[in-house]
Design an enzyme around this catalytic site. Structure first.
Site, short mmCIF file in Angstrom:
data_model
loop_
_atom_site.label_atom_id
_atom_site.label_comp_id
_atom_site.label_asym_id
_atom_site.label_seq_id
_atom_site.Cartn_x
_atom_site.Cartn_y
_atom_site.Cartn_z
CB SER A 72 -0.90 0.02 1.24
OG SER A 72 -1.72 -1.11 1.29
N1 SAH Z 1 0.44 -4.03 3.91
C1 SAH Z 1 1.22 -4.98 3.14
C2 SAH Z 1 0.65 -5.19 1.78
C3 SAH Z 1 -0.57 -5.97 1.78
S1 SAH Z 1 -1.05 -6.55 0.19
C4 SAH Z 1 2.65 -4.56 3.02
O1 SAH Z 1 3.08 -3.70 3.77
O2 SAH Z 1 3.38 -5.08 2.20
C5 SAH Z 1 -2.35 -7.59 0.73
C6 SAH Z 1 -1.91 -8.97 1.10
O3 SAH Z 1 -3.04 -9.65 1.63
C7 SAH Z 1 -1.42 -9.79 -0.09
O4 SAH Z 1 -0.13 -10.23 0.14
C8 SAH Z 1 -2.43 -10.96 -0.15
O5 SAH Z 1 -1.84 -12.17 -0.53
C9 SAH Z 1 -2.91 -11.01 1.29
N2 SAH Z 1 -4.19 -11.67 1.51
C10 SAH Z 1 -5.32 -11.63 0.78
N3 SAH Z 1 -6.28 -12.40 1.34
C11 SAH Z 1 -5.72 -12.93 2.47
C12 SAH Z 1 -6.19 -13.82 3.49
N4 SAH Z 1 -7.42 -14.32 3.49
N5 SAH Z 1 -5.35 -14.16 4.48
C13 SAH Z 1 -4.07 -13.67 4.54
N6 SAH Z 1 -3.58 -12.84 3.61
C14 SAH Z 1 -4.38 -12.48 2.58
#
Ligand code: SAH
Length: 229
Positions: A72
């Site tokens: 993000s």
């Molecule tokens: N804030 C993070 C970026 C998040 S991107 C950073 O600093 O890098 C969102 C992430 O959520 C992705 O890696 C995706 O694979 C994960 N995601 C999506 N659904 C999910 C779930 N049900 N459980 C765990 N992770 C999940």
């Protein structure tokens, strides 16, 4: 090590300067929580960004981290952390570790961090980066929509991917009384929301418009847990 010429660029100094500018920009943009600003000043965002994108690490933009996922923008992370009202010692659950940048920010704020990622390669890469930086956080590979009941209740839960409609019930249940759930909701049009638990009621507020990758529900059992394995 050979001494560099005076005209040579020093990447570490460049990153420090860029990071300082980013912090000023966040402050000018309305982020007033000093602990959050300090966390941004202390965590090297470039360490979480793939090589080809690293030069843009301190721009206020989301960037790709592989597997169709994105880290993000700094503003979104700053708002999430500010609204979550993280204080030292708080037990915090992060759903969607991604690259692990926000995980490191949470640790810098003094939180006891629990973070879940469903994509194995991202979980492993984040674990390596966090370990290399000496960040103390407990990570799990699995489906975060089920929360992490063993360590509940949490003072704050921050979800890094958008729930299509109402956020998962398990996350509401695992919130401490007075605790905050920060979660983006929606498909094409999304908003970042804060729910505050008051007994059995959840007060809902909209923080800002947003654009997150979707939260995927695997419904799978268990997962692998580790302490920065
Ligand atoms: N804030 C993070 C970026 C998040 S991107 C950073 O600093 O890098 C969102 C992430 O959520 C992705 O890696 C995706 O694979 C994960 N995601 C999506 N659904 C999910 C779930 N049900 N459980 C765990 N992770 C999940």
């Amino acid at each position: 090590m050979a001494a560099g010429r005076l005209t040579e660029r020093d990447p570490a100094a460049d990153y420090r300067r860029d990071r300082r500018r980013l912090v000023e920009r966040l402050r000018d943009g309305g982020v007033s929580d000093l602990a959050v600003l300090h966390a941004f000043d202390s965590v090297p965002r470039h360490a979480f960004i793939p090589d080809v994108m690293r030069a843009r690490a301190y721009e206020d933009v989301p960037l790709p981290i592989g597997r169709g996922q994105t880290i993000s923008s700094p503003t979104i992370h700053a708002l999430s952390l500010e609204y979550a009202e993280i204080r030292p010692g708080h037990r915090v659950l992060e759903v969607g570790t991604g690259a692990g940048f926000q995980t490191a920010l949470l640790a810098a704020l003094g939180a006891r961090v629990y973070s879940i990622e469903r994509i194995a390669s991202l979980y492993e890469a984040a674990a390596r980066t966090l370990d290399r930086l000496g960040v103390d956080a407990r990570l799990m590979h699995g489906d975060g929509t089920r929360g992490w009941p063993r360590h509940a209740p949490f003072r704050a839960i921050i979800v890094g991917a958008a729930a299509a409609a109402r956020p998962p019930e398990a996350l509401f249940r695992q919130l401490a009384d007075g605790g905050r759930l920060i979660v983006p909701v929606g498909t094409r049009r999304q908003e970042l929301r804060r729910y505050t638990r008051r007994g059995d009621d959840y007060e809902r507020e909209t923080i800002t418009g947003a654009r997150f990758v979707p939260l995927i529900e695997d419904g799978q059992r268990g997962g692998r847990a580790g302490r920065n394995p």
